[in-house]
Design an enzyme around this catalytic site. Structure first.
Site, short mmCIF file in Angstrom:
data_model
loop_
_atom_site.label_atom_id
_atom_site.label_comp_id
_atom_site.label_asym_id
_atom_site.label_seq_id
_atom_site.Cartn_x
_atom_site.Cartn_y
_atom_site.Cartn_z
CG HIS A 46 -4.80 0.57 3.71
ND1 HIS A 46 -5.17 -0.42 4.61
CD2 HIS A 46 -3.89 1.34 4.36
CE1 HIS A 46 -4.52 -0.24 5.74
NE2 HIS A 46 -3.73 0.81 5.61
CB CYS B 91 -1.17 -1.79 5.90
SG CYS B 91 -0.65 -0.30 6.78
CD GLU C 98 -8.01 -1.95 2.89
OE1 GLU C 98 -7.68 -1.60 4.03
OE2 GLU C 98 -7.20 -2.41 2.05
#
Length: 196
Positions: free
Chosen positions: A176, A77, A178
């Protein structure tokens, strides 16, 4: 294997640490130059505003260290954006690893920031092993990297733009991983397996 997440006060780094934990991989949080130099793999996260994040890097000397790292580094990001030459957010000079500028979405028909799931395409390289064309990843951003020669994945929001980059041992993703479910976990696994 020693995995480090750069802790410079800009980002939700715990969620990245937990994502690796789910994969059975321990990741340490550190801003120590010595620890980073001696790591096998490095995550460079970032959430927030570019100019204040760069100031934090400069105050610790990490702005000089990061571009000279020799092991695989993954920017996520804002981390990816700070690896670029410059960003129009705060008219900020960044790390210059990728020779491209970051600009703001300006199409008046688009909701900015872009928040949510978006398909990625034109995937290249080992970072995307086992990830399908058209897979969805989770994004939250107002600024973006245009289509660029070192792009290894694109997405579309008004027009095609870069969501992943690679230059030598440096990788960056705008989304992202995650927060992107199984496909995001696959990308993190792939990063761990990368050889330089």
């Amino acid at each position: 294997m020693k995995l480090s997440i750069i802790d410079y006060g800009a980002g939700n780094i715990k969620s990245i640490q937990f994502a690796f934990q789910r994969l059975g991989i321990k990741a340490q949080l550190t801003n120590s130059p010595e620890e980073l130099i001696n790591s096998d793999k490095i995550i460079f996260p970032g959430v927030g505003e570019a100019s204040s994040a760069m100031q934090k890097l400069q105050s610790t000397g990490l702005d000089q260290l990061i571009p000279n790292l020799k092991q695989p580094v993954l920017g996520i990001c804002l981390g990816m954006q700070l690896m670029c030459h410059k960003t129009t957010e705060g008219n900020t000079n960044a790390l210059g690893i990728f020779d491209v500028d970051v600009i703001k979405f300006s199409n008046s028909d688009l909701k900015v920031p872009q928040v949510g799931w978006n398909a990625i395409h034109s995937l290249k390289g080992d970072l995307f092993n086992g990830i399908s064309e058209g897979e969805f990843m989770y994004l939250v951003h107002s600024y973006y990297v245009p289509k660029y020669v070192e792009a290894i994945a694109l997405s579309n929001y008004g027009n095609d733009y870069t969501v992943a980059l690679q230059h030598q041992n440096f990788y960056g993703v705008q989304f992202h991983p995650e927060k992107s479910g199984r496909a995001g976990e696959q990308l993190l696994e792939n990063f761990i397996k990368l050889k330089v």
